[in-house]
Design a protein around this motif. Sequence first.
Motif, PDB file in Angstrom:
ATOM      1  N   UNK A 195       0.719  -1.187  -0.010  1.00 25.67           N
ATOM      2  CA  UNK A 195       0.011  -0.074   0.115  1.00 25.67           C
ATOM      3  C   UNK A 195       0.806   1.268   0.129  1.00 25.67           C
ATOM      4  N   UNK A 196       0.423   2.067  -0.927  1.00 26.60           N
ATOM      5  CA  UNK A 196       1.275   3.464  -1.174  1.00 26.60           C
ATOM      6  C   UNK A 196       0.861   4.461   0.122  1.00 26.60           C
ATOM      7  N   UNK A 197       1.721   5.056   0.686  1.00 23.87           N
ATOM      8  CA  UNK A 197       1.493   6.079   1.761  1.00 23.87           C
ATOM      9  C   UNK A 197       1.417   7.471   0.710  1.00 23.87           C
ATOM     10  N   UNK A 198       0.620   7.932   1.136  1.00 25.01           N
ATOM     11  CA  UNK A 198       0.234   9.344   0.666  1.00 25.01           C
ATOM     12  C   UNK A 198       1.343  10.531   0.939  1.00 25.01           C
ATOM     13  N   UNK A 199       1.642  11.239  -0.086  1.00 27.77           N
ATOM     14  CA  UNK A 199       2.559  12.191   0.128  1.00 27.77           C
ATOM     15  C   UNK A 199       2.144  13.145   1.483  1.00 27.77           C
ATOM     16  N   UNK A 200       3.157  13.783   2.233  1.00 30.32           N
ATOM     17  CA  UNK A 200       2.531  14.597   2.966  1.00 30.32           C
ATOM     18  C   UNK A 200       2.019  16.216   2.633  1.00 30.32           C
ATOM     19  N   UNK A 201       1.069  16.541   3.163  1.00 32.38           N
ATOM     20  CA  UNK A 201       0.487  18.031   2.612  1.00 32.38           C
ATOM     21  C   UNK A 201       1.805  18.995   2.762  1.00 32.38           C
ATOM     22  N   UNK A 202       2.046  19.481   1.548  1.00 29.15           N
ATOM     23  CA  UNK A 202       2.833  20.689   1.622  1.00 29.15           C
ATOM     24  C   UNK A 202       2.374  21.882   2.331  1.00 29.15           C
ATOM     25  N   UNK A 203       3.439  22.667   2.818  1.00 33.21           N
ATOM     26  CA  UNK A 203       2.965  23.939   3.963  1.00 33.21           C
ATOM     27  C   UNK A 203       2.531  24.841   2.911  1.00 33.21           C
ATOM     28  N   UNK A 204       2.844  25.160   1.634  1.00 34.88           N
ATOM     29  CA  UNK A 204       2.476  25.991   0.686  1.00 34.88           C
ATOM     30  C   UNK A 204       2.617  25.387  -0.869  1.00 34.88           C
ATOM     31  N   UNK A 205       2.085  26.074  -1.807  1.00 39.52           N
ATOM     32  CA  UNK A 205       2.043  25.787  -3.162  1.00 39.52           C
ATOM     33  C   UNK A 205       2.994  26.697  -3.855  1.00 39.52           C
ATOM     34  N   UNK A 206       3.495  26.271  -4.968  1.00 38.75           N
ATOM     35  CA  UNK A 206       4.572  26.964  -5.860  1.00 38.75           C
ATOM     36  C   UNK A 206       3.893  28.043  -6.469  1.00 38.75           C
ATOM     37  N   UNK A 207       4.316  29.070  -6.679  1.00 37.60           N
ATOM     38  CA  UNK A 207       4.103  30.388  -7.269  1.00 37.60           C
ATOM     39  C   UNK A 207       3.270  30.259  -8.532  1.00 37.60           C
ATOM     40  N   UNK A 208       3.904  29.266  -9.475  1.00 38.52           N
ATOM     41  CA  UNK A 208       3.201  29.140 -10.821  1.00 38.52           C
ATOM     42  C   UNK A 208       1.748  28.307 -10.481  1.00 38.52           C
ATOM     43  N   UNK A 209       1.490  27.481  -9.457  1.00 38.59           N
ATOM     44  CA  UNK A 209       0.167  26.831  -9.346  1.00 38.59           C
ATOM     45  C   UNK A 209      -0.725  27.771  -8.673  1.00 38.59           C
ATOM     46  N   UNK A 210      -0.470  28.492  -7.563  1.00 33.94           N
ATOM     47  CA  UNK A 210      -1.128  29.738  -7.300  1.00 33.94           C
ATOM     48  C   UNK A 210      -1.768  30.768  -8.257  1.00 33.94           C
ATOM     49  N   UNK A 211      -0.590  31.113  -9.105  1.00 32.01           N
ATOM     50  CA  UNK A 211      -1.038  32.099 -10.240  1.00 32.01           C
ATOM     51  C   UNK A 211      -1.909  31.217 -11.361  1.00 32.01           C
ATOM     52  N   UNK A 212      -1.925  30.034 -11.447  1.00 31.63           N
ATOM     53  CA  UNK A 212      -2.896  29.579 -12.180  1.00 31.63           C
ATOM     54  C   UNK A 212      -4.230  29.284 -11.959  1.00 31.63           C
ATOM     55  N   UNK A 213      -4.058  28.969 -10.547  1.00 35.55           N
ATOM     56  CA  UNK A 213      -5.335  28.694  -9.844  1.00 35.55           C
ATOM     57  C   UNK A 213      -6.194  30.046  -9.699  1.00 35.55           C
ATOM     58  N   UNK A 214      -5.307  31.050  -9.508  1.00 38.82           N
ATOM     59  CA  UNK A 214      -6.046  32.481  -9.228  1.00 38.82           C
ATOM     60  C   UNK A 214      -6.720  32.743 -10.732  1.00 38.82           C
ATOM     61  N   UNK A 215      -5.815  32.577 -11.612  1.00 37.47           N
ATOM     62  CA  UNK A 215      -6.423  33.080 -13.107  1.00 37.47           C
ATOM     63  C   UNK A 215      -7.851  32.070 -13.423  1.00 37.47           C
ATOM     64  N   UNK A 216      -7.827  30.940 -12.919  1.00 37.59           N
ATOM     65  CA  UNK A 216      -8.927  30.081 -13.361  1.00 37.59           C
ATOM     66  C   UNK A 216     -10.115  30.634 -12.405  1.00 37.59           C
ATOM     67  N   UNK A 217      -9.727  30.742 -11.157  1.00 40.50           N
ATOM     68  CA  UNK A 217     -10.799  31.087 -10.130  1.00 40.50           C
ATOM     69  C   UNK A 217     -11.363  32.593 -10.790  1.00 40.50           C
ATOM     70  N   UNK A 218     -10.454  33.429 -10.799  1.00 40.46           N
ATOM     71  CA  UNK A 218     -10.763  34.949 -10.746  1.00 40.46           C
ATOM     72  C   UNK A 218     -11.124  35.683 -12.103  1.00 40.46           C
ATOM     73  N   UNK A 219     -10.494  34.807 -13.264  1.00 43.61           N
ATOM     74  CA  UNK A 219     -10.806  35.303 -14.437  1.00 43.61           C
ATOM     75  C   UNK A 219     -11.399  34.283 -15.499  1.00 43.61           C
TER      76      UNK A 219
END
Length: 160
Positions: free
Chosen positions: A1-25
């Motif tokens: 059984x594979x152990x899930x990776x730990x939840x990161x403390x924060x996202x990369x700037x590219x992911x945040x920018x992409x998610x903001x663009x999807x959500x806000x634009x």
Amino acid sequence: MRTPPPIPAEFEPEFIAGLKAIFEEKIVFNQVLGLKITSLLPERVTARIDMKPQLVGHYSYNRIHGGVISAGLDAMGGLACMAAIGARHMDESPDQRLHRFAKLGTIDLRIDYLRPGIGEFFELRAEVMRLGSRVASTRMEFLGPDGKLLSCGSGAYIVS
């Protein structure tokens, strides 16, 4: 059984920018509501809506329309799912993770209106309670400028 990776403390700037663009634009209705992301963490997302005349539901009291509250909390539940999915698949590139959101959709939504929505701005919060392989369950809050809880909600979202 594979152990899930730990939840990161924060996202990369590219992911945040992409998610903001999807959500806000790209989701144009979020522009109509005036939804702006203020915090994007794997475990919790927050946003803000500034009050404007187009959002008034009761003209005598300058109270925000209940549909704005409902739509805003629904959008936040979806955003929380996006953040949780993004955190689950950190082994993929930001672009690969952003493409996972094409099938995301609301299955069920419940909103409880606790107090009148009166104020110059509102804060919206959401978190995923459970992220399954097909369905995610969320909890959302709609707060006034003083931090008082005005409405709360829960939602179920298809994620695959």
